[in-house]
Design an enzyme around this catalytic site. Structure first.
Site, PDB file in Angstrom:
ATOM      1  N   SER A  81       0.784  -1.236   0.000  1.00  0.00           N
ATOM      2  CA  SER A  81       0.000   0.000   0.000  1.00  0.00           C
ATOM      3  C   SER A  81       0.815   1.286   0.000  1.00  0.00           C
ATOM      4  CB  SER A  81      -0.964   0.009   1.187  1.00  0.00           C
ATOM      5  OG  SER A  81      -2.032  -0.878   0.935  1.00  0.00           O
ATOM      6  N   ASN A  97      -9.060  -0.304  -1.190  1.00  0.00           N
ATOM      7  CA  ASN A  97      -8.110  -0.338  -2.310  1.00  0.00           C
ATOM      8  C   ASN A  97      -8.731   0.187  -3.596  1.00  0.00           C
ATOM      9  OD1 ASN A  97      -5.702  -1.512  -1.087  1.00  0.00           O
ATOM     10  ND2 ASN A  97      -6.983  -3.306  -0.734  1.00  0.00           N
ATOM     11  N   GLY A 105       3.205  -0.397   3.725  1.00  0.00           N
ATOM     12  CA  GLY A 105       2.395  -1.290   2.904  1.00  0.00           C
ATOM     13  C   GLY A 105       2.851  -2.727   3.033  1.00  0.00           C
TER      14      GLY A 105
END
Length: 364
Positions: A66, A174, A310
């Protein structure tokens, strides 16, 4: 395995100790880079591959999960600066094919306030789990080279109930970033990878960062990540360094190095990529968890730290900076992943330990 390339002869045993402790807590390999007033320190711990004695690389490529979102947000804001995208324009203006709620703005995509369902699944407050694209267990392993088109992910998301009315809540999805990347492509008529190159990578001279799309390849050299799963009652572990990241799309598909992440994030925070007013917009957090536009603001004993970490299967990135970009911490971690996300507690500990050591001066 520490190297000091600042020429100041700074040995940082506390940092080496921190990564060695983490390697023992369940990570296969750790590579850490710290840039601060003492210069630059780079080190690694663990192993490059399971069962091998070779130390992890200190500047190998790894999947950044991420942390990708921050690159996407910066690209969008640079296009806002160029007058090609309106930050508060309806996303529907750019992507009419989806019939998005007209109240959803580009800003809401970047801040996770759109309310749309996360295509990788949702966990509701009452404990209900609604599945999205498969990303766990044998089902993911068997399909880890499958290609999902961004449009498929968006349509899956839009086929589910929204979390809340646009702008009235916060929920990490997302899909917001899949949409944001499509906005970039629609507004410019070029692929996101091309725009990333033009806007960020080329000007900064970074060469180890890739927006792979549906390619499973990862540039050499790299450390290895793994996945453990059950198959017909047997536990199996497979090397998942090569995998098609299109299931998460722009929510977390990029590849980078600790050096590139440092170069990029210090430039961003130091005001070299965005006009001051847009950097201020990016760094203004909403109240729920302190999320700005593709970046988290974290208050520490050493002051405010900005970050976007992430994780994806068997690989993770840490990316932290002070507000002026003068002090950064970037790291790549690899491990044996599983459907229970067993590494999560150790990952939380890693983040806290590094922040304490580098930004708060706590060297315990």
């Amino acid at each position: 395995m520490s190297t000091n390339v600042s020429g100041q002869g700074q040995d940082r045993p506390e940092l080496q100790k921190a990564i060695e402790v983490l390697a023992e807590s369940g990570f296969a390999g750790i590579q850490l880079r710290v840039n601060d007033e003492q210069g630059e320190w780079v080190g690694s711990a663990g192993s490059r591959e399971l069962g091998q004695s070779a130390k992890p690389l200190t500047n190998g490529h790894f999947r950044i999960g991420s942390s990708t979102k921050n690159f996407v947000a910066t690209s969008v804001l640079m296009l806002v600066a160029e007058g090609r995208i309106g930050l508060d324009a309806p996303a529907d203006d750019y992507l009419p094919e989806f019939g998005l709620d007209r109240r959803i703005t580009v800003r809401m995509l970047l801040q996770h306030t759109s309310g749309i369902f996360n295509h990788t699944g949702e966990l509701y407050e009452d404990g209900t789990i609604v599945l999205g694209v498969p990303w766990q267990g044998k089902e993911w392993v068997d399909n880890r080279f499958k290609t999902y088109l961004p449009e498929e992910l968006v349509r899956l998301s839009l086929s589910k109930p929204t979390r809340f009315a646009p702008g009235t809540g916060w929920s990490y999805a997302n899909t917001n970033y899949v949409l944001a990347r499509l906005v970039v492509e629609k507004a410019t008529g070029r692929s996101f990878a091309e725009e990333l190159q033009r806007l960020i990578l080329e000007p900064l001279g970074v060469t180890g960062t890739v927006a792979p799309g549906a390619s499973p390849e990862i540039p050499e050299p790299h450390n290895h990540g793994y996945y453990r799963y059950e198959d017909a009652g047997q536990e199996r572990t497979v090397d998942v360094t090569r995998q098609n990241p299109s299931w998460v799309g722009a929510g977390g598909d990029m590849i980078s190095t600790t050096k590139d992440l440092h170069t990029y994030f210090s430039a961003l925070m130091g005001g070299k990529l965005l006009p001051a007013e847009l950097l201020a917009e990016m760094r203004t957090p909403e109240a729920t968890v302190g999320y700005g536009l593709g970046v988290f603001a974290q208050e520490t004993e050493g002051g405010t730290v900005f970050h976007h970490n992430g994780a994806t299967m068997g690989s993770a990135a840490l990316m932290y900076s002070t507000p002026d970009g003068s002090k950064t911490l970037t790291a790549g971690l690899t491990w044996v992943d599983d459907a229970d996300l067993s590494i999560a507690p150790a990952f939380q500990t890693a983040q806290q330990r590094f922040v304490d050591a580098v930004f708060c001066g706590k060297l315990g």
